[in-house]
Scaffold this motif. Structure first.
Motif, mmCIF file in Angstrom:
data_model
loop_
_atom_site.group_PDB
_atom_site.id
_atom_site.type_symbol
_atom_site.label_atom_id
_atom_site.label_comp_id
_atom_site.label_asym_id
_atom_site.label_seq_id
_atom_site.Cartn_x
_atom_site.Cartn_y
_atom_site.Cartn_z
ATOM 1 N N UNK A 145 -1.086 -5.736 0.755
ATOM 2 C CA UNK A 145 -1.072 -6.445 -0.519
ATOM 3 C C UNK A 145 -2.410 -6.342 -1.238
ATOM 4 N N UNK A 146 -3.486 -6.150 -0.495
ATOM 5 C CA UNK A 146 -4.808 -6.113 -1.121
ATOM 6 C C UNK A 146 -5.766 -5.284 -0.268
ATOM 7 N N UNK A 177 -1.550 -4.136 8.781
ATOM 8 C CA UNK A 177 -0.695 -3.100 8.201
ATOM 9 C C UNK A 177 -1.573 -1.961 7.703
ATOM 10 N N UNK A 178 -0.961 -0.814 7.447
ATOM 11 C CA UNK A 178 -1.682 0.320 6.879
ATOM 12 C C UNK A 178 -1.930 0.080 5.384
ATOM 13 N N UNK A 221 -2.337 3.633 -1.912
ATOM 14 C CA UNK A 221 -3.112 3.334 -0.710
ATOM 15 C C UNK A 221 -4.595 3.615 -0.891
ATOM 16 N N UNK A 222 -5.028 3.902 -2.128
ATOM 17 C CA UNK A 222 -6.408 4.298 -2.411
ATOM 18 C C UNK A 222 -7.189 3.145 -3.033
ATOM 19 N N UNK A 270 -7.936 4.107 7.190
ATOM 20 C CA UNK A 270 -8.331 3.125 6.183
ATOM 21 C C UNK A 270 -7.961 1.703 6.544
ATOM 22 N N UNK A 271 -7.569 1.471 7.765
ATOM 23 C CA UNK A 271 -7.146 0.141 8.199
ATOM 24 C C UNK A 271 -8.226 -0.914 7.959
ATOM 25 N N UNK A 272 -9.478 -0.517 8.054
ATOM 26 C CA UNK A 272 -10.595 -1.440 7.872
ATOM 27 C C UNK A 272 -10.706 -1.960 6.442
ATOM 28 N N UNK A 273 -10.023 -1.311 5.490
ATOM 29 C CA UNK A 273 -10.066 -1.745 4.088
ATOM 30 C C UNK A 273 -8.943 -2.743 3.761
#
Length: 348
Positions: free
Chosen positions: A27-28, A21-22, A126-127, A11-14
């Motif tokens: 933060x967002x 960071x992962x 993280x979702x 999910x790094x692309x989000x």
């Protein structure tokens, strides 16, 4: 659809932070509906805030013993709108959700289909999450939050289909804490007739951990609860040999009460949702024993430094919420232990 080459299964692309960071540390997050090829979008029906997070919000927005539901709702909405996820800035934790799969990317490996009703087994911290109804249906009286919106699962996320024989609220409650009994069983199974102490034994993760410890071969099982009402419920559930009433934040009182009940524990499992229980848990654990922390209210620096300061030879494990097969195992404990089921249904 975004390109696969731009994405990452973690999910790094989000992540929208400037620093790489992962998603959990971000933060967002990017909450766009369009999916990367390995993602899944879920239409949300209910959130389940983790206990430590909800209790902190409840304390913050209580005045004279009365909760201000509007203020509590407003803070949850603000967190989600600002961060693109539900991550309590004080506890760092989130919870999980129940919903229905509405779109599956062509490269998803999660074995989910459109229309599946699922519980996510990864943290809301993280979702990517969007709430669309202003939480109009939530009275802010419990951690179960009915809502409308959507969430996105990554290639390495985890979700489980909701069993047909269980109410969605019951499934959500069980799967929210399914890592605790699975890890407890794994640790206990490696020992011979160990004494197991579960601090917070009357709660969701605690009651499942008690049942798991017994099933895995514990010789003696001790449940610790904060007051007599919970002690009565836990006694009637017949999940342990002794029920101890003690304030887990009072290390000496907890140590002495556990010793009187047949401790210390060869394995101690901490499932409470309040801070300040590290010292008592250490003292309630035998030299050479194992201490498992499942509470997000735990200060792990306090636990490490406290054990050092007490000269305690204990192995400390951070329960990370994931053990292979943990959801199915927790559901089966609920099905086969009437005491566990009665405690869960009573909380609903």
């Amino acid at each position: 659809m975004p390109r696969a080459s731009d994405g990452d299964p973690t999910g790094l692309h989000r992540v929208l932070d400037e620093v790489r960071v992962l998603p959990q540390a971000a933060q967002c997050l990017d909450t766009r509906k369009e999916l990367w090829p390995d993602e899944v979008r879920v239409r949300v029906e209910m959130l389940n805030l983790d206990a430590a997070s909800f209790r902190q919000l409840e304390r913050k927005h209580s005045h004279g013993g009365e909760i201000d539901p509007d203020a509590l709702r407003a803070e949850v909405l603000d967190i989600v709108a600002t961060r693109g996820k539900m991550q309590n800035p004080e506890t760092g934790s989130g919870g999980m959700l129940v919903g229905t799969v509405e779109e599956v990317g062509p490269e998803s490996s999660l074995d989910l289909s459109v229309g599946d009703r699922v519980a996510t087994l990864v943290s809301l911290s993280l979702t990517p999450l969007v709430i669309e109804d202003g939480l109009a249906g939530w009275d802010a009286a419990s951690e179960r939050v009915p809502c409308e919106g959507y969430a996105v699962l990554f290639g390495r996320s985890i979700a489980a289909r909701i069993p047909d024989d269980l109410a969605p609220e019951l499934s959500l409650s069980v799967m929210d804490v399914c890592g605790a009994p699975a890890l407890t069983a794994r640790v206990v199974a490696d020992l011979v007739d160990p004494t197991v102490v579960v601090i917070g034994g009357g709660g969701k993760s605690g009651s499942l951990s008690l049942a798991a410890a017994r099933q895995a071969g514990a010789g003696r099982v001790i449940g610790v609860v904060p007051h007599q009402a919970e002690a009565d419920l836990l006694t009637s559930a017949e999940l342990c040999d002794e029920v101890v009433v003690a304030d887990a934040r009072d290390p000496i009182a907890l140590r002495d009460a556990v010793a009187k009940a047949g401790g210390p524990g060869d394995v101690t499992v901490v499932c409470v949702d309040v801070p300040g229980c590290e010292g008592g848990a250490i003292l309630a654990t035998a030299d050479g024993g194992t201490l498992i922390f499942f509470s997000m209210a735990t200060s792990f620096s306090a636990a490490a430094l406290g054990a050092e300061g007490l000269g305690a030879d204990v192995t400390m494990i951070v329960g990370n919420g994931y053990v292979p097969g943990h959801a199915a195992y927790a559901v089966e404990l609920l099905r086969t232990h009437q005491g566990v089921r009665s405690l869960f249904e009573g909380r609903l």
